[in-house]
Design a protein around this motif. Structure first.
Motif, short mmCIF file in Angstrom:
data_model
loop_
_atom_site.label_atom_id
_atom_site.label_comp_id
_atom_site.label_asym_id
_atom_site.label_seq_id
_atom_site.Cartn_x
_atom_site.Cartn_y
_atom_site.Cartn_z
N THR A 1 5.15 11.62 -3.80
CA THR A 1 5.57 12.21 -2.36
C THR A 1 6.14 11.31 -1.66
O THR A 1 5.66 10.18 -1.50
N SER B 1 5.55 17.54 2.33
CA SER B 1 5.39 16.43 1.60
C SER B 1 4.07 16.81 0.78
O SER B 1 2.94 16.33 1.44
N THR B 2 4.48 17.26 -0.31
CA THR B 2 3.17 17.44 -1.28
C THR B 2 3.62 17.49 -2.69
O THR B 2 4.58 17.69 -3.01
N LEU B 3 2.54 17.39 -3.58
CA LEU B 3 2.47 17.55 -4.93
C LEU B 3 2.67 19.02 -5.40
O LEU B 3 1.66 19.47 -4.91
N GLU C 1 4.17 5.53 -5.59
CA GLU C 1 4.18 5.57 -6.98
C GLU C 1 2.99 6.01 -7.68
O GLU C 1 1.98 5.98 -7.21
N ARG D 1 0.80 23.99 -4.67
CA ARG D 1 0.37 22.75 -4.39
C ARG D 1 -0.43 22.32 -5.61
O ARG D 1 -1.10 23.29 -6.42
N ALA D 2 -0.59 21.09 -5.98
CA ALA D 2 -1.46 20.76 -7.03
C ALA D 2 -2.90 21.28 -7.22
O ALA D 2 -3.68 21.43 -8.23
N ASP D 3 -3.27 21.58 -5.95
CA ASP D 3 -4.82 22.15 -6.02
C ASP D 3 -4.84 23.76 -5.88
O ASP D 3 -5.76 24.31 -5.90
N TRP E 1 0.70 -1.26 -0.06
CA TRP E 1 -0.10 -0.13 0.03
C TRP E 1 0.81 1.25 0.07
O TRP E 1 0.45 2.11 -0.88
N LEU F 1 3.88 1.44 -1.44
CA LEU F 1 4.23 1.59 -2.66
C LEU F 1 3.17 2.33 -3.59
O LEU F 1 3.41 3.02 -4.53
N MET F 2 2.00 1.60 -3.45
CA MET F 2 0.93 2.11 -4.35
C MET F 2 0.70 3.61 -4.25
O MET F 2 0.34 4.22 -5.12
N GLY F 3 0.85 4.07 -2.99
CA GLY F 3 0.42 5.54 -2.79
C GLY F 3 1.72 6.38 -3.05
O GLY F 3 1.33 7.74 -3.46
N ALA G 1 -1.63 16.40 -12.71
CA ALA G 1 -2.51 17.17 -11.88
C ALA G 1 -1.13 18.50 -11.74
O ALA G 1 -1.76 19.55 -11.65
N ARG H 1 -1.62 10.22 -13.13
CA ARG H 1 -2.41 11.20 -12.67
C ARG H 1 -1.93 12.40 -11.97
O ARG H 1 -2.24 13.30 -11.81
N GLN H 2 -1.15 11.80 -10.72
CA GLN H 2 -0.62 12.94 -10.01
C GLN H 2 0.50 13.87 -10.84
O GLN H 2 0.47 15.05 -10.53
#
Lengths: 322, 143
Positions: A271, A285-287, A37, A305-307, A31, A33-35, A78, A74-75
């Protein structure tokens, strides 16, 4: 409790061991790793930007700095979309890319996925990209294959060399190949002597060094071993204003170290955690990407940030003694 | 509700959670990074669409075998093995497949449906693997 026969005992044991292994593996490895990558492909940003909307001037420059964008996921899309929206609000003609342009394959195969598609609005607007080579841009230890990969990236981006300098308005940029052995191996002296000469001959108001590996970082990779001894004195002596890097997938700005401010802007698509260290002024820790405005002797940086939320804003004054 | 029925319902909820969890992990990672709803929201919907039938299948499987007079011990040992399989496969399969297929033109995200479809196929395979292991263990225990 009912007595178990031999098969039940074996199956129950297998199930118990499997449950523990699965729980541990999912929670601590799979999990995260999924978060971490950015594997899910993302949609291309659809903004259409006015071409050449920035105003070139001798005393001002707006540019963006981003690193570690190379997933095509997707990240990454964004962050690229936010960079395009940043251009809408405050147009810029330059992106300094802080390395790791391509993950999960060769850049020749994935250039469209990891660069052309996400950056399409900016490319169409005529924004220039300048690259500081990263460790995923050909892996470490410069094998023939990795050198070919680096050459391919440089050629695709139109970048002149592995280390080079450019000048835009009031800012001179110095791009380093900070991988090993590029800057920290046996032949480091070649690049260091080049950097010393280039910084010494720079007469512009601002000196910004761009390199993939951070001199100071409180993130997963941390400060690059040896950089504080090898590079930091040179950057301080030559009165560099700002050092931009990536590699760690977070945002971090240091307090000035001997007058030099170090920024990690590596949240281009992934991140990783950051724990602020003794030198940290701001960290998240952010995009994100970094949006920088230089007007005369004042530089304003915003980590966006991405948003769209601004996670850090800082201001520098050009160092005296030029 | 009887104890066996409640246990079967709880088991089916665990299966649903195992199937939906990977998409929730992705979405929460995106949330932390600052892109709420842009990373895993559609995949949570797809996961729920696969997970609900999987949960019903798991509930029926446990109830049917219990009612058929099979040893409860056998039923729950087999169900545990099935749950472990579906939990691991539901996370590992999409990760491995997405990594292996990065950059393939067939996974054109701009087309909209290929990525959620691939996600659903991976989860469907995980559910089949879980159910197969549950039945396989049950059969072996009865042999």
């Amino acid at each position: 409790m009912p007595a178990l026969n031999r098969r039940q005992f074996l199956a129950a044991s297998l199930g118990a061991v499997g449950s523990v292994a699965a729980g541990t593996g999912l929670g601590s490895q799979l999990w995260p790793l999924m978060g971490r990558e950015d594997l899910v492909p993302g949609r291309t940003p659809e903004l259409v930007l006015p071409a050449g909307a920035w105003s070139p001037a001798a005393d001002r420059l707006t540019f963006a700095a981003v690193g570690d964008t190379g997933s095509g996921g997707r990240q990454a899309m964004a962050v690229a979309d936010r960079m395009a929206r940043g251009y809408q609000d405050s147009p810029y003609g330059l992106v300094t890319h802080l390395g790791d342009l391509c993950y999960y394959g060769s850049v020749e195969d994935r250039f469209d996925d990891v660069f052309t598609r996400p950056m399409r609005p900016l490319i169409d607007a005529g924004v220039a990209f300048e690259l500081a080579i990263g460790n995923h841009d050909g892996a470490l230890h410069h094998s023939d294959a990795s050198l070919a990969e680096i050459d391919a990236e440089l050629r695709l981006l139109g970048t002149p060399a592995r280390h080079y300098t450019t000048s835009h308005g009031p800012v001179d940029f110095f791009y380093l190949d900070s991988s090993t052995p590029g800057l920290f191996g046996d032949d480091a002296s070649v690049q260091l002597e080049w950097l010393d000469d280039a910084l010494a001959s720079s007469t512009n108001q601002w000196k910004v060094v761009c390199m993939h590996h951070p001199v100071y970082s409180s993130g997963a990779h941390g400060s690059t071993p040896g950089a504080d001894e090898l590079l930091e004195p040179l950057l301080a002596d030559r009165r560099v204003d700002l050092v931009l890097s990536g590699h760690d997938h977070h945002y971090e700005r240091t307090h000035p170290v001997d007058g030099v401010t170090y920024v990690v802007s590596g949240g281009g698509c992934k991140t990783t955690p950051v724990r602020p260290g003794r030198f940290t002024a701001a960290a998240s820790s952010t995009l994100q990407y970094l949006h920088v405005d230089v007007v005369g002797d004042r530089l304003t940086g915003r980590s966006v940030r991405a948003d769209g939320r601004v996670v850090d804003r800082f201001e520098l004054r050009a160092r005296e003694g030029r | 509700m009887t104890v066996p029925a409640a246990a079967a319902a709880g088991y089916s909820l665990l299966v649903l959670a195992a199937v939906v969890a990977p998409a929730v992990v992705l979405e929460s990672a995106g949330d932390r990074g600052g892109v709420r709803g842009a990373v895993g929201a559609d995949l949570i919907g797809v996961s729920a669409a696969v997970g609900v039938p999987a949960a019903v299948l798991a509930w029926r499987g446990v109830r049917r075998t219990t009612r058929a007079g099979r040893s409860r011990t056998d039923v729950w040992i087999a169900a545990s093995c099935g749950l472990v399989t579906v939990a691991v496969a539901a996370s590992a399969l999409p990760t491995v497949v997405l990594h292996a297929t990065t950059g393939l033109p067939v996974l054109d995200a701009d087309a909209g449906w290929p990525v959620p479809a691939l996600w659903a196929v991976c989860l469907g395979a995980a559910v089949v693997a879980g159910e197969a292991s549950r039945r396989g263990v049950l059969r072996w225990l009865a042999g």
